[in-house]
Design an enzyme around this catalytic site. Structure first.
Site, PDB file in Angstrom:
ATOM      1  N   LYS A 184     -27.997 -32.420  -8.817  1.00 57.47           N
ATOM      2  CA  LYS A 184     -27.831 -31.054  -8.304  1.00 57.47           C
ATOM      3  C   LYS A 184     -26.362 -30.667  -8.445  1.00 57.47           C
ATOM      4  CE  LYS A 184     -29.066 -28.028  -4.540  1.00 57.47           C
ATOM      5  NZ  LYS A 184     -27.769 -27.349  -4.417  1.00 57.47           N
ATOM      6  N   CYS A 242     -21.255 -15.349  31.719  1.00 52.73           N
ATOM      7  CA  CYS A 242     -20.778 -15.104  30.363  1.00 52.73           C
ATOM      8  C   CYS A 242     -19.251 -15.063  30.391  1.00 52.73           C
ATOM      9  CB  CYS A 242     -21.328 -13.776  29.856  1.00 52.73           C
ATOM     10  SG  CYS A 242     -20.579 -13.267  28.299  1.00 52.73           S
ATOM     11  N   ARG A 257     -26.645 -14.971  -8.752  1.00 54.31           N
ATOM     12  CA  ARG A 257     -27.868 -15.051  -7.976  1.00 54.31           C
ATOM     13  C   ARG A 257     -27.945 -13.941  -6.932  1.00 54.31           C
ATOM     14  NH1 ARG A 257     -29.483 -17.212  -3.289  1.00 54.31           N
ATOM     15  NH2 ARG A 257     -31.656 -17.770  -3.246  1.00 54.31           N
ATOM     16  N   CYS A 289     -22.075  -6.201  26.921  1.00 49.20           N
ATOM     17  CA  CYS A 289     -21.193  -7.357  26.746  1.00 49.20           C
ATOM     18  C   CYS A 289     -20.434  -7.155  25.438  1.00 49.20           C
ATOM     19  CB  CYS A 289     -22.001  -8.647  26.680  1.00 49.20           C
ATOM     20  SG  CYS A 289     -20.997 -10.071  26.190  1.00 49.20           S
ATOM     21  N   ASP A 291       0.833  -1.202   0.000  1.00 45.24           N
ATOM     22  CA  ASP A 291       0.000   0.000   0.000  1.00 45.24           C
ATOM     23  C   ASP A 291       0.866   1.250   0.000  1.00 45.24           C
ATOM     24  OD1 ASP A 291      -2.449  -1.117  -0.169  1.00 45.24           O
ATOM     25  OD2 ASP A 291      -3.083  -0.665   1.892  1.00 45.24           O
ATOM     26  N   ALA A 292       1.954   1.193   0.769  1.00 46.62           N
ATOM     27  CA  ALA A 292       2.819   2.377   0.895  1.00 46.62           C
ATOM     28  C   ALA A 292       3.448   2.726  -0.454  1.00 46.62           C
ATOM     29  CB  ALA A 292       3.898   2.119   1.938  1.00 46.62           C
ATOM     30  N   ASP A 293       3.955   1.692  -1.161  1.00 45.49           N
ATOM     31  CA  ASP A 293       4.566   1.948  -2.468  1.00 45.49           C
ATOM     32  C   ASP A 293       3.532   2.466  -3.459  1.00 45.49           C
ATOM     33  OD1 ASP A 293       7.006   1.214  -1.578  1.00 45.49           O
ATOM     34  OD2 ASP A 293       7.013  -0.793  -2.481  1.00 45.49           O
TER      35      ASP A 293
HETATM   36  C1  9MJ Z   1     -28.797 -27.498  -9.634  1.00 41.67           C
HETATM   37  N1  9MJ Z   1     -28.071 -26.788  -8.797  1.00 41.67           N
HETATM   38  O1  9MJ Z   1     -28.293 -28.379 -10.306  1.00 41.67           O
HETATM   39  C2  9MJ Z   1     -32.052 -26.160  -9.613  1.00 41.67           C
HETATM   40  N2  9MJ Z   1     -30.184 -27.180  -9.775  1.00 41.67           N
HETATM   41  O2  9MJ Z   1     -34.261 -25.144  -9.789  1.00 41.67           O
HETATM   42  C3  9MJ Z   1     -31.093 -27.843 -10.538  1.00 41.67           C
HETATM   43  N3  9MJ Z   1     -30.800 -26.141  -9.201  1.00 41.67           N
HETATM   44  C4  9MJ Z   1     -33.044 -25.180  -9.256  1.00 41.67           C
HETATM   45  N4  9MJ Z   1     -32.264 -27.194 -10.437  1.00 41.67           N
HETATM   46  C5  9MJ Z   1     -34.940 -24.111  -9.244  1.00 41.67           C
HETATM   47  N5  9MJ Z   1     -30.837 -28.943 -11.272  1.00 41.67           N
HETATM   48  C6  9MJ Z   1     -34.133 -23.473  -8.378  1.00 41.67           C
HETATM   49  C7  9MJ Z   1     -32.914 -24.134  -8.384  1.00 41.67           C
END
Ligand code: 9MJ
Length: 715
Positions: free
Chosen positions: A134, A437, A155, A461, A49-51
């Site tokens: 998922k 506590c 998101r 606290c 940061d100084a430099d």
């Molecule tokens: C994932 N993470 O693979 C949804 N998801 O659908 C799949 N996430 C999802 N669906 C609605 N296969 C909200 C999230």
């Protein structure tokens, strides 16, 4: 680069000709630009940061002598706008949801039962689902207009994400333009950005070889790569994308979830080929077992299987709870387990004063992550007995020195699940839970029926005060860039800066500038640039959405969802504050109004009202709000809804939909659903068998609708 070429020769600079000054200015500018990139885009500073500050001062001095050098290209930022150091925010046209989690098979049959009940379907009526792996990455929303990618957003909190369009354009799996015919004019495609195991290993090897930052797991690598301010860095990272959902669309993609997935594939997206259609819970569980069995050879991380109602018309009827759809559930893979030794038990004091026991463990790897701390839940869990001294079934007392089983499920904090009594050291003694506590020595008491012991010290606290402040600046609250847990701890203890309560954050810059000594920018870990950024971030947060403010206050039982409900209901800070001030817990019109909010129970309501009536707490809130401009809530309401803002009461039997569905539909259209008829009720929807409510409505002159009139009204 000339990392040691700093601001050490100002005298010589002062003697330079215009041409020489121009050359030096260009060289120093190049260094600063390179350092900015390393700092902001790669999280890997190449200058202290100084430099950095010294070079900036040198540039400014040159520009002072030769004003022609202060162009919009100069990194001193004296002309034109300063370059953005964060991503722009994007409000999602349709909220991005998370999913309800399930771990047990029985929860899947419950899911099926619940849906049938909500829709009024019999036990044998057909009800199909999809099962999709998922993906364990980060979700991304891609907006296409007339087939061209116009925006990509993370998101974020589901309402508002970050604009990462330039980065998304570098991902090969993201088509632009869309392919095929009949492309909707507006289409938001949602899915998961992820990194394969092979690409992750190669990236980490490269990072290690070049002295760059390595990543703990593929998901962190994917997130770190997508959130780069320099898209050329994202481009060099091997990111992939699976599409599985959508937001705003100008025309429906299909009539079913499985049809929509097929359509997304036609449009040019990668979709997961393990996705299948299932006729009911038994088929779903079979799919789960198959996908789980193949998990290790997939080549990328998945953390469960997502089930969705296949028929999109049924999905639309089912709708959403506050943050999750009713028509989907994530069946997570079981937690990962390991045995290790319990070395010590520490007590942490939380923002509401709760004393939480934390296990300090001999470090152990659980599912690829090193764990050294885990939660021990509460006092009774450690004792293996409840507050009346009775043994808890299946529980054992836990002693320091014991061998304990640790488990991790997804992102959740590791927990202690079991004790191996056969390995207990002979000298291990039962743990004595503190009655005071450990931070402020106030009494720590347990209310009857509460499993948690709490410090009674309140804001006096220090542990509670610090935790409240950390909560205040957290991501879902004020989310102040550069002001995290570490800085809060430092400022809290600092004799000059003294950030003791939220209001103090907003006087920090003024107090720092009034203090001639020990300026923040001259302290270890800070510099002119980081302090300027911090003060700017604080300044920006003087304007804050109402729901964030309510959440940030750290009122017990008021999480993000409750804060949003309160904000949507009261709309402005003034209305919220004056109603809470006028309310008495347990009775009166304000209390009725508060507890009529769907999702606000009496425990939560009492907690909010009590907070506004505690003198010290209240004074602290007032001191804070004096620094703020609170933005009113703008709940998402379907435009043109005839019932937005109206209060509706249902009574009697409805024949076309269940009561639960009717209520959810009304709320989705912006109405408030109350339990009893009052002068403020706009409509009473009365089915056959309506009783006293119909009489109340007649007496108060409230408009009464039968089910068909109601359906006509909401379209
Ligand atoms: C994932 N993470 O693979 C949804 N998801 O659908 C799949 N996430 C999802 N669906 C609605 N296969 C909200 C999230």
């Amino acid at each position: 680069m000339a990392g040691n070429d700093t601001g050490e020769e100002p005298k010589a600079d002062a003697a330079l000709t215009a041409v020489e000054a121009g050359r030096l200015h260009a060289e120093l500018s190049r260094i600063v630009t390179e350092a900015n990139r390393a700092y902001f885009a790669e999280d890997a500073p190449i200058l202290s940061d100084a430099d950095y500050d010294a070079i900036k001062r040198r540039l400014l001095a040159l520009e002072g002598r030769f004003p022609g050098l202060a162009t919009s290209e100069s990194p001193t930022g004296q002309v034109g706008a300063a370059p953005s150091e964060t991503f722009a925010k994007v409000r999602h046209a349709v909220r991005m949801l998370s999913l309800e989690n399930a771990f047990e098979d029985a929860e899947i049959t419950d899911f099926d039962d619940r849906i049938r009940k909500y829709l009024g379907l019999g036990a044998h009526a057909p009800l199909a689902f999809t099962a999709e792996p998922k993906i364990d990455g980060l979700s991304l929303s891609l907006r296409y207009e007339n087939g061209r990618l116009v925006q990509a957003a993370t998101r974020g909190d589901g309402e508002t994400g970050e604009n990462v369009t330039a980065n998304a354009r570098t991902i090969a799996d993201i088509p632009d333009p869309l392919q095929g015919a009949d492309i909707p004019a507006v289409l938001e495609v949602r899915g998961e950005v992820y990194m394969s195991h092979a690409d992750f290993a190669a990236l980490n090897a490269r990072q290690q070889a070049t002295g760059g930052k390595t990543f703990a797991n593929p998901r962190n690598a994917a997130a770190g790569s997508l959130r780069q301010l320099d898209p050329s860095i994202t481009a060099a990272r091997p990111l992939k994308f699976f599409a599985y959902a959508w937001g705003e669309t100008s025309a429906p993609l299909a009539a079913s979830q499985s049809g929509a997935i097929a359509r997304l594939q036609e449009l040019g997206f990668q979709t997961n080929d393990l996705t299948l259609r299932a006729e009911g819970p038994a088929d779903l569980l079979a799919a789960y077992r198959r996908i789980e069995a193949g998990r290790a050879t997939l080549g990328y991380d998945i953390d469960g299987v997502v089930y969705k109602v296949d028929d999109l018309a049924l999905q639309a009827r089912l709708g959403f709870r506050s943050t999750t759809p009713r028509w989907a559930i994530a069946h997570k893979f079981p937690a990962q387990l390991a045995w290790t030794r319990l070395e010590a038990i520490d007590i942490q004091v939380g923002r509401t004063g709760a004393l939480s026991p934390v296990a300090r463990l001999l470090p152990v790897t659980v599912g690829g992550v090193v764990v050294q701390n885990a939660t021990l839940h509460n006092e009774d869990y450690i004792a293996g007995r409840d507050s009346r001294g009775e043994a808890i079934r299946g529980a054992k007392d836990i002693r320091i020195g014991d061998w304990v089983q640790v488990y991790r499920a997804g992102d959740v904090i590791p927990k202690i699940a079991d004790v191996d009594l056969s390995r207990r050291p002979a000298d291990a003694v039962p743990y004595e839970f503190p009655r005071l506590c450990p931070e402020c020595r106030s009494d720590a008491v347990r209310e009857p029926g509460d499993s948690v012991r709490r410090c009674t010290g309140g804001m006096s606290c220090p542990a509670q005060a610090v935790e409240k402040l950390k909560h205040f600046v957290s991501r879902a609250a004020f989310d102040i860039e550069g002001l995290g847990a570490k800085q809060i701890e430092m400022f809290f203890d600092d004799p000059v800066l003294r950030v003791r309560e939220p209001a103090d954050i907003f006087t920090l810059a003024a107090r720092d500038s009034a203090n001639p000594l020990q300026k923040l920018k001259n302290r270890d870990g800070f510099g002119e640039r980081s302090v300027a950024n911090l003060f700017r971030a604080i300044e920006e947060r003087r304007t804050i959405p109402l729901n964030r403010l309510i959440f940030a206050l750290g009122i017990r039982h008021v999480g993000e969802t409750a804060a949003q409900l309160l904000a949507n209901h009261y709309r402005t800070w003034e209305a919220f504050e004056s109603t809470m001030t006028a309310a008495t817990a347990g009775s009166g019109p304000e209390w009725q109004d508060l507890t009529d909010i769907n999702g606000v129970g009496s425990v939560l309501a009492a907690s909010v009202v009590t907070t506004f009536h505690q003198e010290a707490e209240r004074a602290m809130i007032d001191r804070l709000v004096a620094h703020l401009t609170v933005q009113p809530a703008v709940p998402r309401v379907v435009s043109g809804s005839a019932i937005a803002g109206k209060t509706v009461v249902f009574t009697g039997t409805l024949e076309k939909m269940t009561r639960a569905e009717a209520k959810a539909r009304a709320e989705a259209l912006g109405a408030r659903v109350a339990g009893s008829v009052s002068a403020r009720t706009d409509f009473l929807v009365a089915g056959p068998g309506a009783g006293s409510k119909a009489k109340d409505a007649a007496r108060l002159g409230v408009r009464v609708l039968d089910e068909d009139e109601w359906l006509a009204l909401i379209g």
